[in-house]
Enzyme design. Structure first.
Site, mmCIF file in Angstrom:
data_model
loop_
_atom_site.group_PDB
_atom_site.id
_atom_site.type_symbol
_atom_site.label_atom_id
_atom_site.label_comp_id
_atom_site.label_asym_id
_atom_site.label_seq_id
_atom_site.Cartn_x
_atom_site.Cartn_y
_atom_site.Cartn_z
ATOM 1 N N ASP A 1 89.240 28.476 67.483
ATOM 2 C CA ASP A 1 89.566 28.749 68.895
ATOM 3 C C ASP A 1 89.216 27.619 69.872
ATOM 4 O O ASP A 1 88.727 27.887 70.990
ATOM 5 C CB ASP A 1 88.874 30.044 69.354
ATOM 6 C CG ASP A 1 89.309 31.260 68.566
ATOM 7 O OD1 ASP A 1 90.122 31.114 67.643
ATOM 8 O OD2 ASP A 1 88.815 32.361 68.868
ATOM 9 N N LYS B 1 95.115 34.791 65.783
ATOM 10 C CA LYS B 1 94.342 36.021 65.565
ATOM 11 C C LYS B 1 94.228 36.811 66.862
ATOM 12 O O LYS B 1 93.976 36.244 67.922
ATOM 13 C CB LYS B 1 92.948 35.666 65.007
ATOM 14 C CG LYS B 1 92.077 34.820 65.920
ATOM 15 C CD LYS B 1 90.817 34.389 65.190
ATOM 16 C CE LYS B 1 89.819 33.674 66.056
ATOM 17 N NZ LYS B 1 89.260 34.423 67.169
ATOM 18 N N CYS C 1 83.251 34.538 68.471
ATOM 19 C CA CYS C 1 84.234 34.377 67.382
ATOM 20 C C CYS C 1 83.665 33.673 66.154
ATOM 21 O O CYS C 1 84.066 33.977 65.025
ATOM 22 C CB CYS C 1 85.471 33.665 67.907
ATOM 23 S SG CYS C 1 86.349 34.682 69.120
#
Ligand code: TIU
Length: 221
Positions: A24, A129, A162
């Site tokens: 990310d 995701k 995350c």
């Protein structure tokens, strides 16, 4: 077999069965003026990971090793974003709302994509995701199985959200995970410190922690 000086002890892996996971590193989280900063966060805490991660990715590619990128985000119609996630935060700054870099965390928007310095190259997979973890509702497990990957070097943002969710689940799924302290970041220094401690405590309860120069030294041999 490369062995990295890590906490709580040495981390050994095979070059043929390791992948670098970059979680990310998206403009919405990292760019000044973006979504992350608009929530009152200090993006410099995340941006300090860009230079060491770029150096690691260069070394990793030079050694012909595998890199997998992830991005957190949703379909434009938000059909994959449950209300429990959508209804968080200030009403004017929610997922799907217009932000400085397009609709916030929406696939296809400029802000949803990876920062320029860390863009994927060639056929490196990019796993989109909808959740915090990289396994939930994604093809990551298949990619790892097909690639006969058993060890993961985990980097990206944010450490306690995350990165943690992904490493905890990877550990449950049988992967050995090395988290690089200088290549993961949290908006909150305290969470960064404690988040890393949690991983390696109790004899490495769900992973190992090291720094990228220690790893780069080993793959260059
Ligand atoms: N990638 C990731 O960690 N997503 C988040 O929402 N993190 C926060 O810390 N908010």
């Amino acid at each position: 077999m490369p062995t990295v000086d890590a906490t709580p002890g040495p981390f050994s892996f095979d070059l043929s069965s390791v992948a670098l996971l970059v979680i990310d590193m998206q403009r919405d989280f990292l760019l000044p003026g973006g979504f992350g900063e608009s929530l009152g966060n200090d993006v410099s805490q995340l941006r300090r990971t860009i230079a060491p991660l770029a150096a690691l990715m260069a070394a990793w590619r030079a050694a012909d090793l595998r890199i997998i990128h992830t991005r957190e985000g949703h379909q434009p119609d938000l059909s994959d974003c449950p209300p429990a996630k959508l209804n968080r935060g200030a009403p004017s700054m929610r997922i799907g709302d217009p932000g400085a870099f397009g609709r916030i965390l929406i696939r296809g928007e400029y802000g949803h994509d990876i920062v320029d310095e860390l863009q994927p190259v060639g056929d490196e997979p990019v796993v989109d995701k909808p959740g915090k973890g990289a396994f939930y509702a994604t093809e990551l497990q298949n990619i790892l199985t097909e690639g006969a990957i058993t060890s993961l070097v985990v980097t990206g943002v944010t450490t306690e959200v995350c990165v943690h969710t992904t490493v905890r689940e990877a550990n449950d799924r049988g992967y050995e995970c090395l988290v690089l302290a200088d290549c993961v970041g949290s908006y909150f220094p305290e969470f960064q410190r404690v988040g890393l401690q949690m991983i390696a405590a109790q004899g490495g309860i769900f992973g190992w922690v090291a720094s990228s120069p220690e790893l780069i030294k080993e793959i260059g041999r």
